[in-house]
Structures are given as structure tokens and as C-alpha cells.
Scaffold this active site. Structure first.
Site, mmCIF file in Angstrom:
data_model
loop_
_atom_site.group_PDB
_atom_site.id
_atom_site.type_symbol
_atom_site.label_atom_id
_atom_site.label_comp_id
_atom_site.label_asym_id
_atom_site.label_seq_id
_atom_site.Cartn_x
_atom_site.Cartn_y
_atom_site.Cartn_z
ATOM 1 N N CYS A 177 -4.515 -5.940 -11.764
ATOM 2 C CA CYS A 177 -4.646 -6.238 -10.338
ATOM 3 C C CYS A 177 -6.121 -6.413 -9.981
ATOM 4 C CB CYS A 177 -4.035 -5.104 -9.527
ATOM 5 S SG CYS A 177 -4.121 -5.330 -7.750
ATOM 6 N N CYS A 189 -8.389 -0.115 -5.871
ATOM 7 C CA CYS A 189 -7.807 1.145 -5.390
ATOM 8 C C CYS A 189 -8.009 2.243 -6.438
ATOM 9 C CB CYS A 189 -6.329 0.970 -5.101
ATOM 10 S SG CYS A 189 -5.960 -0.395 -3.968
ATOM 11 N N CYS A 199 -5.078 3.989 -8.608
ATOM 12 C CA CYS A 199 -4.053 3.181 -9.262
ATOM 13 C C CYS A 199 -4.350 2.877 -10.729
ATOM 14 C CB CYS A 199 -3.876 1.870 -8.506
ATOM 15 S SG CYS A 199 -2.463 0.920 -9.103
ATOM 16 N N CYS A 252 13.885 -1.686 -5.373
ATOM 17 C CA CYS A 252 12.548 -1.983 -4.882
ATOM 18 C C CYS A 252 11.832 -2.865 -5.889
ATOM 19 C CB CYS A 252 11.772 -0.691 -4.656
ATOM 20 S SG CYS A 252 12.618 0.451 -3.545
ATOM 21 N N CYS A 292 14.249 -4.208 -1.371
ATOM 22 C CA CYS A 292 12.962 -4.070 -0.706
ATOM 23 C C CYS A 292 11.906 -4.730 -1.584
ATOM 24 C CB CYS A 292 12.622 -2.588 -0.518
ATOM 25 S SG CYS A 292 10.991 -2.290 0.190
ATOM 26 N N CYS A 296 8.710 -0.201 5.513
ATOM 27 C CA CYS A 296 8.546 1.003 4.710
ATOM 28 C C CYS A 296 7.050 1.196 4.503
ATOM 29 C CB CYS A 296 9.245 0.819 3.376
ATOM 30 S SG CYS A 296 8.828 2.043 2.140
ATOM 31 N N ARG A 337 11.013 9.669 2.044
ATOM 32 C CA ARG A 337 11.321 9.548 0.618
ATOM 33 C C ARG A 337 10.330 10.330 -0.227
ATOM 34 N NH1 ARG A 337 11.301 3.853 -0.659
ATOM 35 N NH2 ARG A 337 13.185 3.921 0.585
#
Length: 428
Positions: free
Chosen positions: A65, A69, A72, A109, A142, A202, A272
Site C-alpha cells: 500500500c 499508516c 499497518c 467484508c 461490505c 461502518c 464489533r
């Protein structure tokens, strides 16, 4: 305890607690923990009964990616030894999703690393959604693809997506300490775009990045203002090879207090229990079911969860039940407001509770690198400070999760080697 009685009364009326009350929940002692769980459990049962919604993650594209972040494992500069692969084909993703559905998941998801999807990526994901829905009647889907551009949420909705996940992760004040390649405002805008397109929103958080109690309360109140249908709560998985690898700040007791605080602030929302539960709650996971009404089944994006059958046994042993496909997750007032969107089939009768789910609300919470879905990846392996730095004076600071010798329990983190993107069967 007067505080807990007040919070229960407010939760049953869907009334927002004060910030001082939310902070007080995080500051309760271990001696008071079971009282806190019992109080928040009353609110959870009022709106969701004893049902637990199961969600299943399919990592459509793993690793590499371009975002930085810090939490991650999929960031570009990450040295974590995770699986890396490009887009799964629609039939491959559909087969992966079928494993979760067979295990009892009612929501799939679909997650892809990256800053955000191109229009071609949206076409690709749309075909995947169609393939999954063709093979699995009634399943909710999702999408969690990062920052959205104009019109992309509408296209996903048209393709059959029920929900969109994009987490805020931490407070606006400290967001720049974990990510520099996009802003907190970018994340808020994406959640709002999903809502405007009629997708069930979400959005959640990651705890354990060194944040203060104030940061946690700030992000949960911000989520309450955004009003997603689902709030995934992730606990940082400190992957070796990421800037936050040494952030072992959580205890099972602190995790439970955080979940209770979220439930009091978001009483009628699908809360969740997401990434990091096995690592940080361990044997106390069943207690968390009294606070949350939704979990992920099996593995996460880049880390392994416990076996799917173990999850099912845990739910049954704790006196809860898996939410059925024909049951509405959200309380009736929220399901009606969503206007027939995800999770609103056959609304059940009952005192305000419809029974229903990102990686949120809608969908996908997040797991994988540090427990978050949305653009998570990054550039170099730059040194970054824990979110929030040193806790403010007067706030409780949890003991580090260490073994008897004082070393961090890195043995609790297992990189995913099965399921989507591999030739090995998943553990759902």
C-alpha cells in the site's frame, strides 16, 4: 455505583453520556470491572438481545500500500512477512467468501489495500460483489477499499454492496502522529460519501497505539456524531517490522473497559469486536460478548484468528446465539432509518430490538496489520511516536502485555498463511 446506574439509564434511552462519564468508565479499577461489564451488558441486551453477528473477511489485494499508516503491516515500507498478492478474481473471492458463509457468517467484508480504488478497481469489485451474491442468497456485502472518489459509492451501491467500511482509527488531534499521507478529514468525507449513497456506514477505531484516555473518548464521540450503523473496535496487533511494533500497551481488563465505554456512547449501534481480540483479550474473550454484538469469524487480513469452530463454541458456551440470516441486526428505529438497506430483512418483533452487523456497521472492521481496514500501507519505515505520546496526568496507563521475564508477547501474533490468496483452506 451511581456512574453505572446513570450510564445504563442513558443507554436504554439512547441518550449520550458526557465526556466525563465516558472517561470515568476507562478509569474504573479492576475490582469494578465485572460491574462495568454487567452494566454495559444490560444496554447491549436491550438493543441486540443475546445475538452475535458473524462477519467474514476476504482480503482481495494484500500488501504494497502507498500510505504510511504506522499500525499497518501492509504499508509499503513494512518489513512484516505478510502475504502479498494482487487482486483476486471474482470467482476466487466468491470461493473464499463461501467458507465464511458456511461457517455462519451473514456478512462478507471485501477489503483491498491501497489509498483508494480507481474506477477500474470499482468495476472489478462490483463484479466480485455480483459473484458472491449470485452464489449466496441473502448475504450482506461490505466493501472496504480506502478513500472514495466522487460517484464511486453510488456505483458500489448499484452493484449490490450493502455497506462501506472506513475507520477513523484515532482522534483528530493525534491523527497526524500515525499517518501523514492522508488526513482525518479525508476519512470522515469517505464515510459521509458512503452514507449519502445509501450504503450502511461502518467506521471504528484502533486502541493500543499509545493513545490517552482522552483520545479514545474523542474518537468514539466523533463516531457517534458521524452515526455509522456499525463501529468495529480493533486492538493494535504490533507486527514486527512496523513502526508500532513495540506498542504492547493493552491488558484484557483495559480492552473490556474500552468496549464498555464504546457501548455506552453508541448504545444502539452494532459494536464489533474486531482485530486483535485473540492477542489482547485471550481467555477473557467470552466476557466481551456481553459488550459487543458482532465479531469476525476466523482469520483477519494479514493475521490469523482462532479457529472458526472455536469462535462458535465460545458463543454457545457463553450463553449467546449466532444471529440468523433472516434476522435484522439493527434495532428497528435504525433499520427503518436505513430504509431497507443492509441488515433489514424480516425485522423481528420485540422491545426495540431488531437483531442483526464493518469490518463496521456495515461491514468490515479491521484486522490485518494493526487492525484497521481502509487505506493501510505506507512509505518508508520512519520512526513515529505512539499516538498521544505520554498519557495525560491523572489518566490510567495500562501495564504492558509482557511475559514473566518482561518481554513482549510477540508469539501471540501469527501471520496469515491460509485462506484468500493461498492454496490452503481457511479456518472458518
Amino acid at each position: 455505583m451511581d456512574l453505572l446506574n446513570t450510564l445504563v439509564d442513558k443507554g436504554l434511552r439512547r441518550e449520550l453520556p458526557t465526556r466525563e462519564e465516558a472517561l470515568a468508565v476507562l478509569a474504573t479499577s479492576d475490582d469494578e470491572l465485572l460491574d462495568v461489564v454487567a452494566a454495559a451488558g444490560k444496554v447491549r441486551r436491550q438493543w441486540f438481545g443475546r445475538r452475535v453477528k458473524l462477519n467474514y473477511l476476504v482480503n482481495l489485494k494484500s500488501g504494497l500500500c502507498p500510505e504510511d499508516c504506522s499500525y499497518c503491516s501492509q504499508r509499503l515500507g513494512s518489513k512484516a512477512g505478510i502475504l502479498k498478492y494482487t487482486w483476486l478474481k471474482p470467482d476466487e473471492a466468491s470461493r473464499a467468501a463461501a467458507a465464511g458463509v458456511a461457517g455462519g457468517a451473514k456478512r462478507v467484508c471485501l477489503v483491498a489495500s491501497g489509498r483508494g480504488p480507481t474506477d477500474r478497481d470499482v468495476d472489478r469489485v462490483s463484479k466480485t460483489i455480483e459473484a458472491i451474491k449470485e452464489e449466496n442468497e441473502g448475504i450482506e456485502v461490505c466493501a472496504c477499499l480506502g478513500l472514495l472518489s466522487d460517484g464511486q459509492a453510488d456505483r458500489l451501491r448499484s452493484a449490490g454492496a450493502d455497506a462501506y467500511n472506513h475507520n477513523l482509527n484515532t482522534s483528530e488531534e493525534t491523527y497526524g502522529a500515525i499517518t501523514t499521507t492522508h488526513t482525518y478529514a479525508d476519512r470522515v468525507e469517505t464515510v459521509q460519501q458512503a452514507q449519502a449513497a445509501g450504503l450502511s456506514a461502518c467506521s471504528g477505531l484502533i486502541a493500543g497505539m499509545g493513545e490517552s484516555d482522552k483520545d479514545l473518548v474523542d474518537v468514539v464521540f466523533a463516531l457517534r456524531d458521524l452515526d455509522p450503523d456499525s463501529v468495529p473496535v480493533n486492538f493494535l496487533i504490533p507486527f514486527e517490522g512496523t513502526p508500532l511494533a513495540k506498542e504492547w500497551n493493552l491488558t484484557p481488563q483495559r480492552c473490556l473497559r474500552i468496549l464498555a465505554m464504546v457501548r455506552f456512547v453508541c448504545p444502539d449501534v452494532e459494536v464489533r469486536l474486531a482485530g486483535g481480540r485473540e492477542v489482547h483479550l485471550r481467555s477473557m474473550q467470552p466476557l466481551a460478548l456481553h459488550l459487543v454484538n458482532s465479531i469476525f469469524l476466523g482469520d483477519y487480513l494479514t493475521s490469523e484468528g482462532q479457529a472458526g469452530q472455536t469462535d462458535l463454541d465460545m458463543i454457545a458456551d457463553a450463553g449467546f446465539e449466532v444471529e440468523g440470516a433472516g434476522t435484522t441486526t439493527l434495532p428497528r428505529h435504525r433499520a427503518d432509518a436505513l430504509g431497507g438497506g443492509c441488515g433489514t430483512q424480516d425485522a423481528t418483533a420485540g422491545a426495540g430490538c431488531g437483531s442483526h452487523d464493518d469490518a463496521g456497521a456495515a461491514g468490515c472492521g479491521s484486522h490485518g496489520g494493526g487492525g484497521s481496514c481502509g487505506p493501510c500501507g505506507g512509505h518508508g519505515e520512519q520512526e513515529q511516536q505512539p499516538v498521544g505520546g505520554v498519557a495525560d496526568a491523572g489518566e490510567s496507563v495500562p501495564a504492558s502485555r509482557t511475559d514473566a521475564a518482561g518481554a513482549a508477547r510477540t508469539d501471540l501474533v501469527a501471520v496469515r498463511r491460509r485462506g484468500a490468496g493461498t492454496d490452503l483452506a481457511p479456518n472458518a
